[in-house]
Design an enzyme around this catalytic site. Structure first.
Site, short mmCIF file in Angstrom:
data_model
loop_
_atom_site.label_atom_id
_atom_site.label_comp_id
_atom_site.label_asym_id
_atom_site.label_seq_id
_atom_site.Cartn_x
_atom_site.Cartn_y
_atom_site.Cartn_z
N HIS A 123 23.76 -5.76 -51.40
CA HIS A 123 25.19 -5.49 -51.59
C HIS A 123 25.90 -6.75 -52.07
CE1 HIS A 123 29.27 -4.40 -50.39
NE2 HIS A 123 28.90 -3.32 -49.75
N GLU A 156 25.96 -3.80 -56.78
CA GLU A 156 24.90 -3.69 -55.78
C GLU A 156 23.68 -2.95 -56.33
OE1 GLU A 156 26.78 -1.80 -52.36
OE2 GLU A 156 28.72 -2.53 -53.06
C1 BG6 Z 1 30.42 -0.48 -50.54
C2 BG6 Z 1 30.78 0.95 -50.29
O1 BG6 Z 1 29.09 -0.56 -50.94
O2 BG6 Z 1 30.59 -1.23 -49.34
C3 BG6 Z 1 32.23 1.01 -49.81
O3 BG6 Z 1 30.60 1.72 -51.46
C4 BG6 Z 1 32.41 0.13 -48.60
O4 BG6 Z 1 32.57 2.36 -49.53
C5 BG6 Z 1 31.92 -1.27 -48.91
O5 BG6 Z 1 33.77 0.12 -48.22
C6 BG6 Z 1 32.02 -2.24 -47.75
O6 BG6 Z 1 31.38 -1.73 -46.62
P1 BG6 Z 1 31.44 -2.52 -45.27
O7 BG6 Z 1 30.74 -1.65 -44.25
O8 BG6 Z 1 30.71 -3.81 -45.46
O9 BG6 Z 1 32.89 -2.73 -44.94
#
Ligand code: BG6
Length: 288
Positions: A156, A261
């Protein structure tokens, strides 16, 4: 000594890699890469000044490892978003300096009683970071169980940009995507030449091989994001309102980042037979 044991923010252990190609930091907590600076360049990854650095909480920025599910848990809303891998402490299982001057480190996570309560499978996850001219992060998941399982995963990556409103991402042209921004999940087709950012953006692109090019007009910087064994791409910026709701994200930080990502999620989720492995990797390159 290019790989150094260090103590990072919050007192969490990490490894600092340094060689002629640049430097990188990876925390054992989540096998989480937080920094990458190629030689002659500046920091390529974004990290929130408000991030938690604490056991049981994800780091906000860098390269969170999402596994074994992406987004919400498939059936239990009490489980953490994006799986438990980014919340656990991984073990350093290999480290080496290669003949070409690059540096490689591998961190491993296997099931235990706690992981089994959230996801009842035996597995081995290995995250290998290679600091060379490019930065490659590869997640290999092996099914060590007696039965087949399905899982989702994502690398991510949060990239630092000078201004999201002058940033473009290419490599998604003509692809169908699920538009998750605004609360709903709407199917669309990307007809634009490149992705531009003018509002909250949260897109899941299945069957999108990449590579992607991030072009940041404010700094003139370009980063190429290649993927291997990662069928899905996710593109995210929370914009103003969503940023304000996140406790570990500064209210005014949203113009400075974009997530691109490398994933296998949704319709691209992995199905692994007993003994089978799959590797999902992303290779980041500063194009200059
Ligand atoms: C992204 C998602 O990959 O991650 C989003 O598509 C999400 O929907 C974002 O808000 C962040 O996620 P997190 O759990 O790290 O706050």
């Amino acid at each position: 000594m290019p790989i150094i044991d260090a103590i990072g923010q919050g007192g969490l252990p990490c490894l600092d890699l340094t060689n002629r190609f640049g430097s990188a930091r990876i925390y054992l907590h989540g096998a989480h890469v937080t920094n990458w600076t190629p030689t002659g360049g500046s920091e390529m990854l974004w990290l929130s000044a408000r991030s938690f650095f604490a056991a049981g909480k994800p780091i906000r920025g860098g390269i969170p490892v999402c596994f074994p599910w992406f987004g919400g848990h498939p059936s239990d809303p009490n489980q953490p978003a994006h799986g438990f891998a980014r919340l656990r402490s991984w073990t350093v299982s290999a480290r080496s300096d290669l003949a070409d001057g690059s540096t490689k480190v591998t961190l491993t996570l296997v099931e235990d009683a706690t992981s089994r309560t959230a996801w009842p499978h035996a597995f081995r996850a290995e995250l290998t970071l290679t600091l060379a001219q490019t930065l490659t992060v590869a997640l290999t998941v092996t099914n060590t169980d007696a039965a087949a399982f399905s899982c989702e995963e994502a690398l991510h990556t949060y990239f630092a940009v000078g201004d999201i409103e002058g940033t473009t991402v290419d490599g998604c042209q003509g692809r169908a995507y699920v538009d998750k921004a605004g609360g709903g999940a709407v199917e669309r087709r990307d007809e634009a030449e490149v992705i531009r950012f003018t509002a909250e953006t949260d897109r899941f692109y299945p069957a999108t091989p990449g590579p992607h090019l991030i072009t940041d007009a404010a700094t003139g910087r370009r980063i190429r994001v290649a993927k291997h064994g990662a069928q899905s791409t996710v593109v995210w910026n929370p914009w103003i309102a969503k940023a304000a709701k996140m406790p570990d994200y500064g209210d005014h930080e949203w113009p400075g980042m974009v997530c691109v990502e490398a994933a296998n999620a949704g319709s691209d989720r992995l199905h692994l037979a007993p003994g089978a492995s799959a590797t999902c990797a992303t290779t980041l390159e500063w194009v200059h």
